[in-house]
Design a protein around this motif. Structure first.
Motif, PDB file in Angstrom:
ATOM      1  N   PRO A 132       0.820  -1.222   0.000  1.00 39.80           N
ATOM      2  CA  PRO A 132       0.000   0.000   0.000  1.00 39.80           C
ATOM      3  C   PRO A 132       0.849   1.266   0.000  1.00 39.80           C
ATOM      4  CG  PRO A 132       0.090  -0.914   2.211  1.00 39.80           C
ATOM      5  CD  PRO A 132       0.827  -1.892   1.324  1.00 39.80           C
ATOM      6  N   ARG A 368      -7.519  -1.696   6.959  1.00 45.74           N
ATOM      7  CA  ARG A 368      -8.073  -1.636   5.605  1.00 45.74           C
ATOM      8  C   ARG A 368      -7.242  -2.465   4.641  1.00 45.74           C
ATOM      9  NH1 ARG A 368      -9.165   3.623   7.450  1.00 45.74           N
ATOM     10  NH2 ARG A 368      -7.182   4.457   6.666  1.00 45.74           N
ATOM     11  N   HIS A 369      -5.912  -2.395   4.786  1.00 50.44           N
ATOM     12  CA  HIS A 369      -5.039  -3.183   3.910  1.00 50.44           C
ATOM     13  C   HIS A 369      -5.246  -4.675   4.140  1.00 50.44           C
ATOM     14  CE1 HIS A 369      -1.512  -4.526   1.735  1.00 50.44           C
ATOM     15  NE2 HIS A 369      -1.120  -5.169   2.815  1.00 50.44           N
ATOM     16  N   ARG A 371      -7.911  -6.240   5.298  1.00 47.00           N
ATOM     17  CA  ARG A 371      -9.216  -6.668   4.770  1.00 47.00           C
ATOM     18  C   ARG A 371      -9.171  -6.780   3.248  1.00 47.00           C
ATOM     19  NH1 ARG A 371     -11.260  -3.129   8.785  1.00 47.00           N
ATOM     20  NH2 ARG A 371     -11.549  -1.476   7.236  1.00 47.00           N
ATOM     21  N   ARG A 372      -8.531  -5.820   2.613  1.00 43.86           N
ATOM     22  CA  ARG A 372      -8.433  -5.865   1.146  1.00 43.86           C
ATOM     23  C   ARG A 372      -7.645  -7.082   0.689  1.00 43.86           C
ATOM     24  NH1 ARG A 372      -6.592  -1.275   0.684  1.00 43.86           N
ATOM     25  NH2 ARG A 372      -4.379  -1.661   0.433  1.00 43.86           N
ATOM     26  N   GLN A 375      -9.495 -10.459   1.053  1.00 44.96           N
ATOM     27  CA  GLN A 375     -10.388 -10.747  -0.072  1.00 44.96           C
ATOM     28  C   GLN A 375      -9.610 -11.202  -1.300  1.00 44.96           C
ATOM     29  OE1 GLN A 375     -13.756 -10.867  -0.051  1.00 44.96           O
ATOM     30  NE2 GLN A 375     -13.497 -10.576   2.159  1.00 44.96           N
ATOM     31  N   ARG A 376      -8.489 -10.551  -1.563  1.00 46.46           N
ATOM     32  CA  ARG A 376      -7.691 -10.931  -2.738  1.00 46.46           C
ATOM     33  C   ARG A 376      -7.139 -12.345  -2.591  1.00 46.46           C
ATOM     34  NH1 ARG A 376      -3.056  -7.132  -5.325  1.00 46.46           N
ATOM     35  NH2 ARG A 376      -4.923  -5.828  -5.481  1.00 46.46           N
TER      36      ARG A 376
END
Length: 474
Positions: A132, A368-369, A371-372, A375-376
């Motif tokens: 990020p 946030r990173h 969680r992102r 999902q990936r």
């Protein structure tokens, strides 16, 4: 008056000039020596074509010669073709200056093609292209702007208090860890933690370890003179009932590495009971506790007894191994000894990086990173399972409810040939045998350890296609 003029001249030169080391030796005056030194610097290649030379005043001040001496030397070398001078561009080494003498020439190496695998499916690293950058840069700027001046002095061996405070809040909320800033020591990762704990004399062996684990960690422990005793594994994790007279046990309870799966709740309680009864210690490697997909979160064992468990984590899997930051959450009785082992001053982890991570955590950017990326990586896990179901339905993927890798179970006796076939397909990965403790009596299981987090997004599809082509037939 003369001294004042010279000092003013030197101060001015230092403001506008750049450093150039020259030795003015040999016969003749200062002008001749300067010309000779500049010619040799160009001829030898120390001053490459296009290099900008210092202004007259700056070089004159550095060498203790008159400005006109430098101006005359530059002018003569311009006339000879060694230098060029252009208004607004200063004096530079000429692009067509005499090349290096043959005896001093360094042969040019023709660029080599990068060698290595076309597809990287090794375990242990996140997708480097997903770092990020924007959010990390924003945190770095805020941390730098808000940092007190004492940050730029010697560091506390425990690490910056801002990071330890941020970790206290995050680990309590996300991992169920019970601690306070004074019981956290910042390190550079899990291996560094082992070196401090055992190489620093804080703990001694023998140490029980899981029968399958990172050989590198066993090497670190062996270098510190620690004997490791393997614990067999089954579908519920490490066999805690096989613990004996060891002083401590090292576990990956959130997601056993590399076979997958959490340590069963009954065994989590049993290992804490063992530590209490024996006066022993549990070392908890929480290497990818944030990444879970098909199961409820599994809290840290440390929450069961903060005085009998050392909780160790890092950002190597969640952010990047390039960010050399980790932490140890220690029982109170070990804090001073670990600080002493680390030294009087912070000598490992950058203080500025620590402040950046503290802001990254406190601002919510880390959550946030994670969680992102959760999902990936879940999407990649699903693609791997789907590819196996279509092209190799006889191969089972295990340990996929969490983490950044899967274990592909293979028919007995096929692991070595599968690893070789993968190499022929240009795939980098490991067989299970690479992680097996050499002294375990646990029956060997054939399998491939496939890291689905490592490739960039655009490279993942071709990697899966190549992998399916390398798997043994039914």
């Amino acid at each position: 008056m003369a001294d004042s003029w010279v000092n003013s001249w030197v101060d001015s030169a230092e403001r506008i000039g750049s450093d150039l080391h020259l030795e003015l030796t040999g016969p003749g005056g200062r002008r001749a020596a300067l010309i000779r030194a500049l010619r040799e610097a160009v001829r030898s290649g120390r001053l490459a074509p296009g290099t900008r030379l210092p202004p007259y005043r700056s070089l004159a001040a550095d060498l203790g010669v008159a400005r006109n001496t430098v101006a005359d030397a530059y002018a003569e070398l311009v006339a000879e073709g060694w230098l060029t001078a252009r208004q607004g561009s200063g004096t530079r080494v000429a692009e067509r200056a005499e090349p290096l003498r043959p005896a001093a020439r360094v042969p040019k190496k023709s660029p080599q093609r990068a060698r290595g695998p076309r597809h990287d499916l090794t375990q242990g690293t996140p997708d480097a292209s997903a770092f990020p950058r924007t959010a990390w840069l924003a945190s770095y700027r805020r941390a730098l702007q808000q940092a007190p001046s004492e940050v730029f002095g010697p560091g506390d061996p425990a690490g910056r208090v801002e990071l330890r405070q941020a970790l206290t809040e995050y680990l309590a909320r996300a991992r169920g860890v019970r601690t306070e800033p004074g019981r956290i020591v910042i390190c550079s990762g899990f291996a560094h933690a082992l070196r401090l704990l055992f190489g620093g004399g804080v703990l001694r062996g023998p140490l029980a370890v899981e029968a399958y684990g990172l050989g590198f960690h066993r090497e670190v422990l062996a270098a510190a003179g620690v004997r490791t005793v393997p614990l067999p594994l089954d579908e519920h994790g490490a066999r805690i009932d096989r613990l004996g007279r060891e002083r401590a046990v090292l576990l990956t309870p959130a997601h056993q590495f590399p076979t997958g799966g959490p340590l069963h709740p009954a065994r989590r309680a049993a290992v804490v009971d063992w530590a209490r009864a024996r006066g022993g210690l549990v070392l908890e490697d929480d290497y990818d506790g944030e990444f879970r997909y098909d199961r409820k979160p599994v809290g840290a064992v440390q929450g069961l007894d903060p005085e009998r468990v050392i909780h160790i984590g890092s950002v190597s899997k969640s952010l990047s191994p390039a960010v050399r930051l980790g932490w140890m959450v220690l029982p109170e009785r070990y804090v001073d000894a670990v600080r002493a082992a680390k030294g009087e001053r912070e000598a490992w982890a950058s203080v500025l990086d620590q402040l950046c991570l503290a802001d990254f955590l406190a601002s919510g950017s880390y959550d946030r990173h994670v969680r992102r990326m959760r999902q990936r990586y879940r999407g990649r896990r699903d693609r791997l399972v789907a590819a196996l179901a279509e092209h190799a339905p006889h191969i089972e993927a295990t340990g996929v409810a969490a983490g950044l890798h899967a274990v592909l179970r293979l028919p007995p006796g096929t692991e070595a040939s599968a690893v070789k076939a993968a190499a022929w397909q240009g795939i980098a990965l490991d067989g299970l045998a690479a992680f097996r403790h050499p002294e375990t009596d646990m029956p060997a299981v054939d399998g491939l350890v496939v890291g689905y987090a490592t490739p960039a997004e655009h490279a993942y599809g071709p990697a899966l296609e190549a992998l399916c082509g390398a798997l043994p037939p039914p």
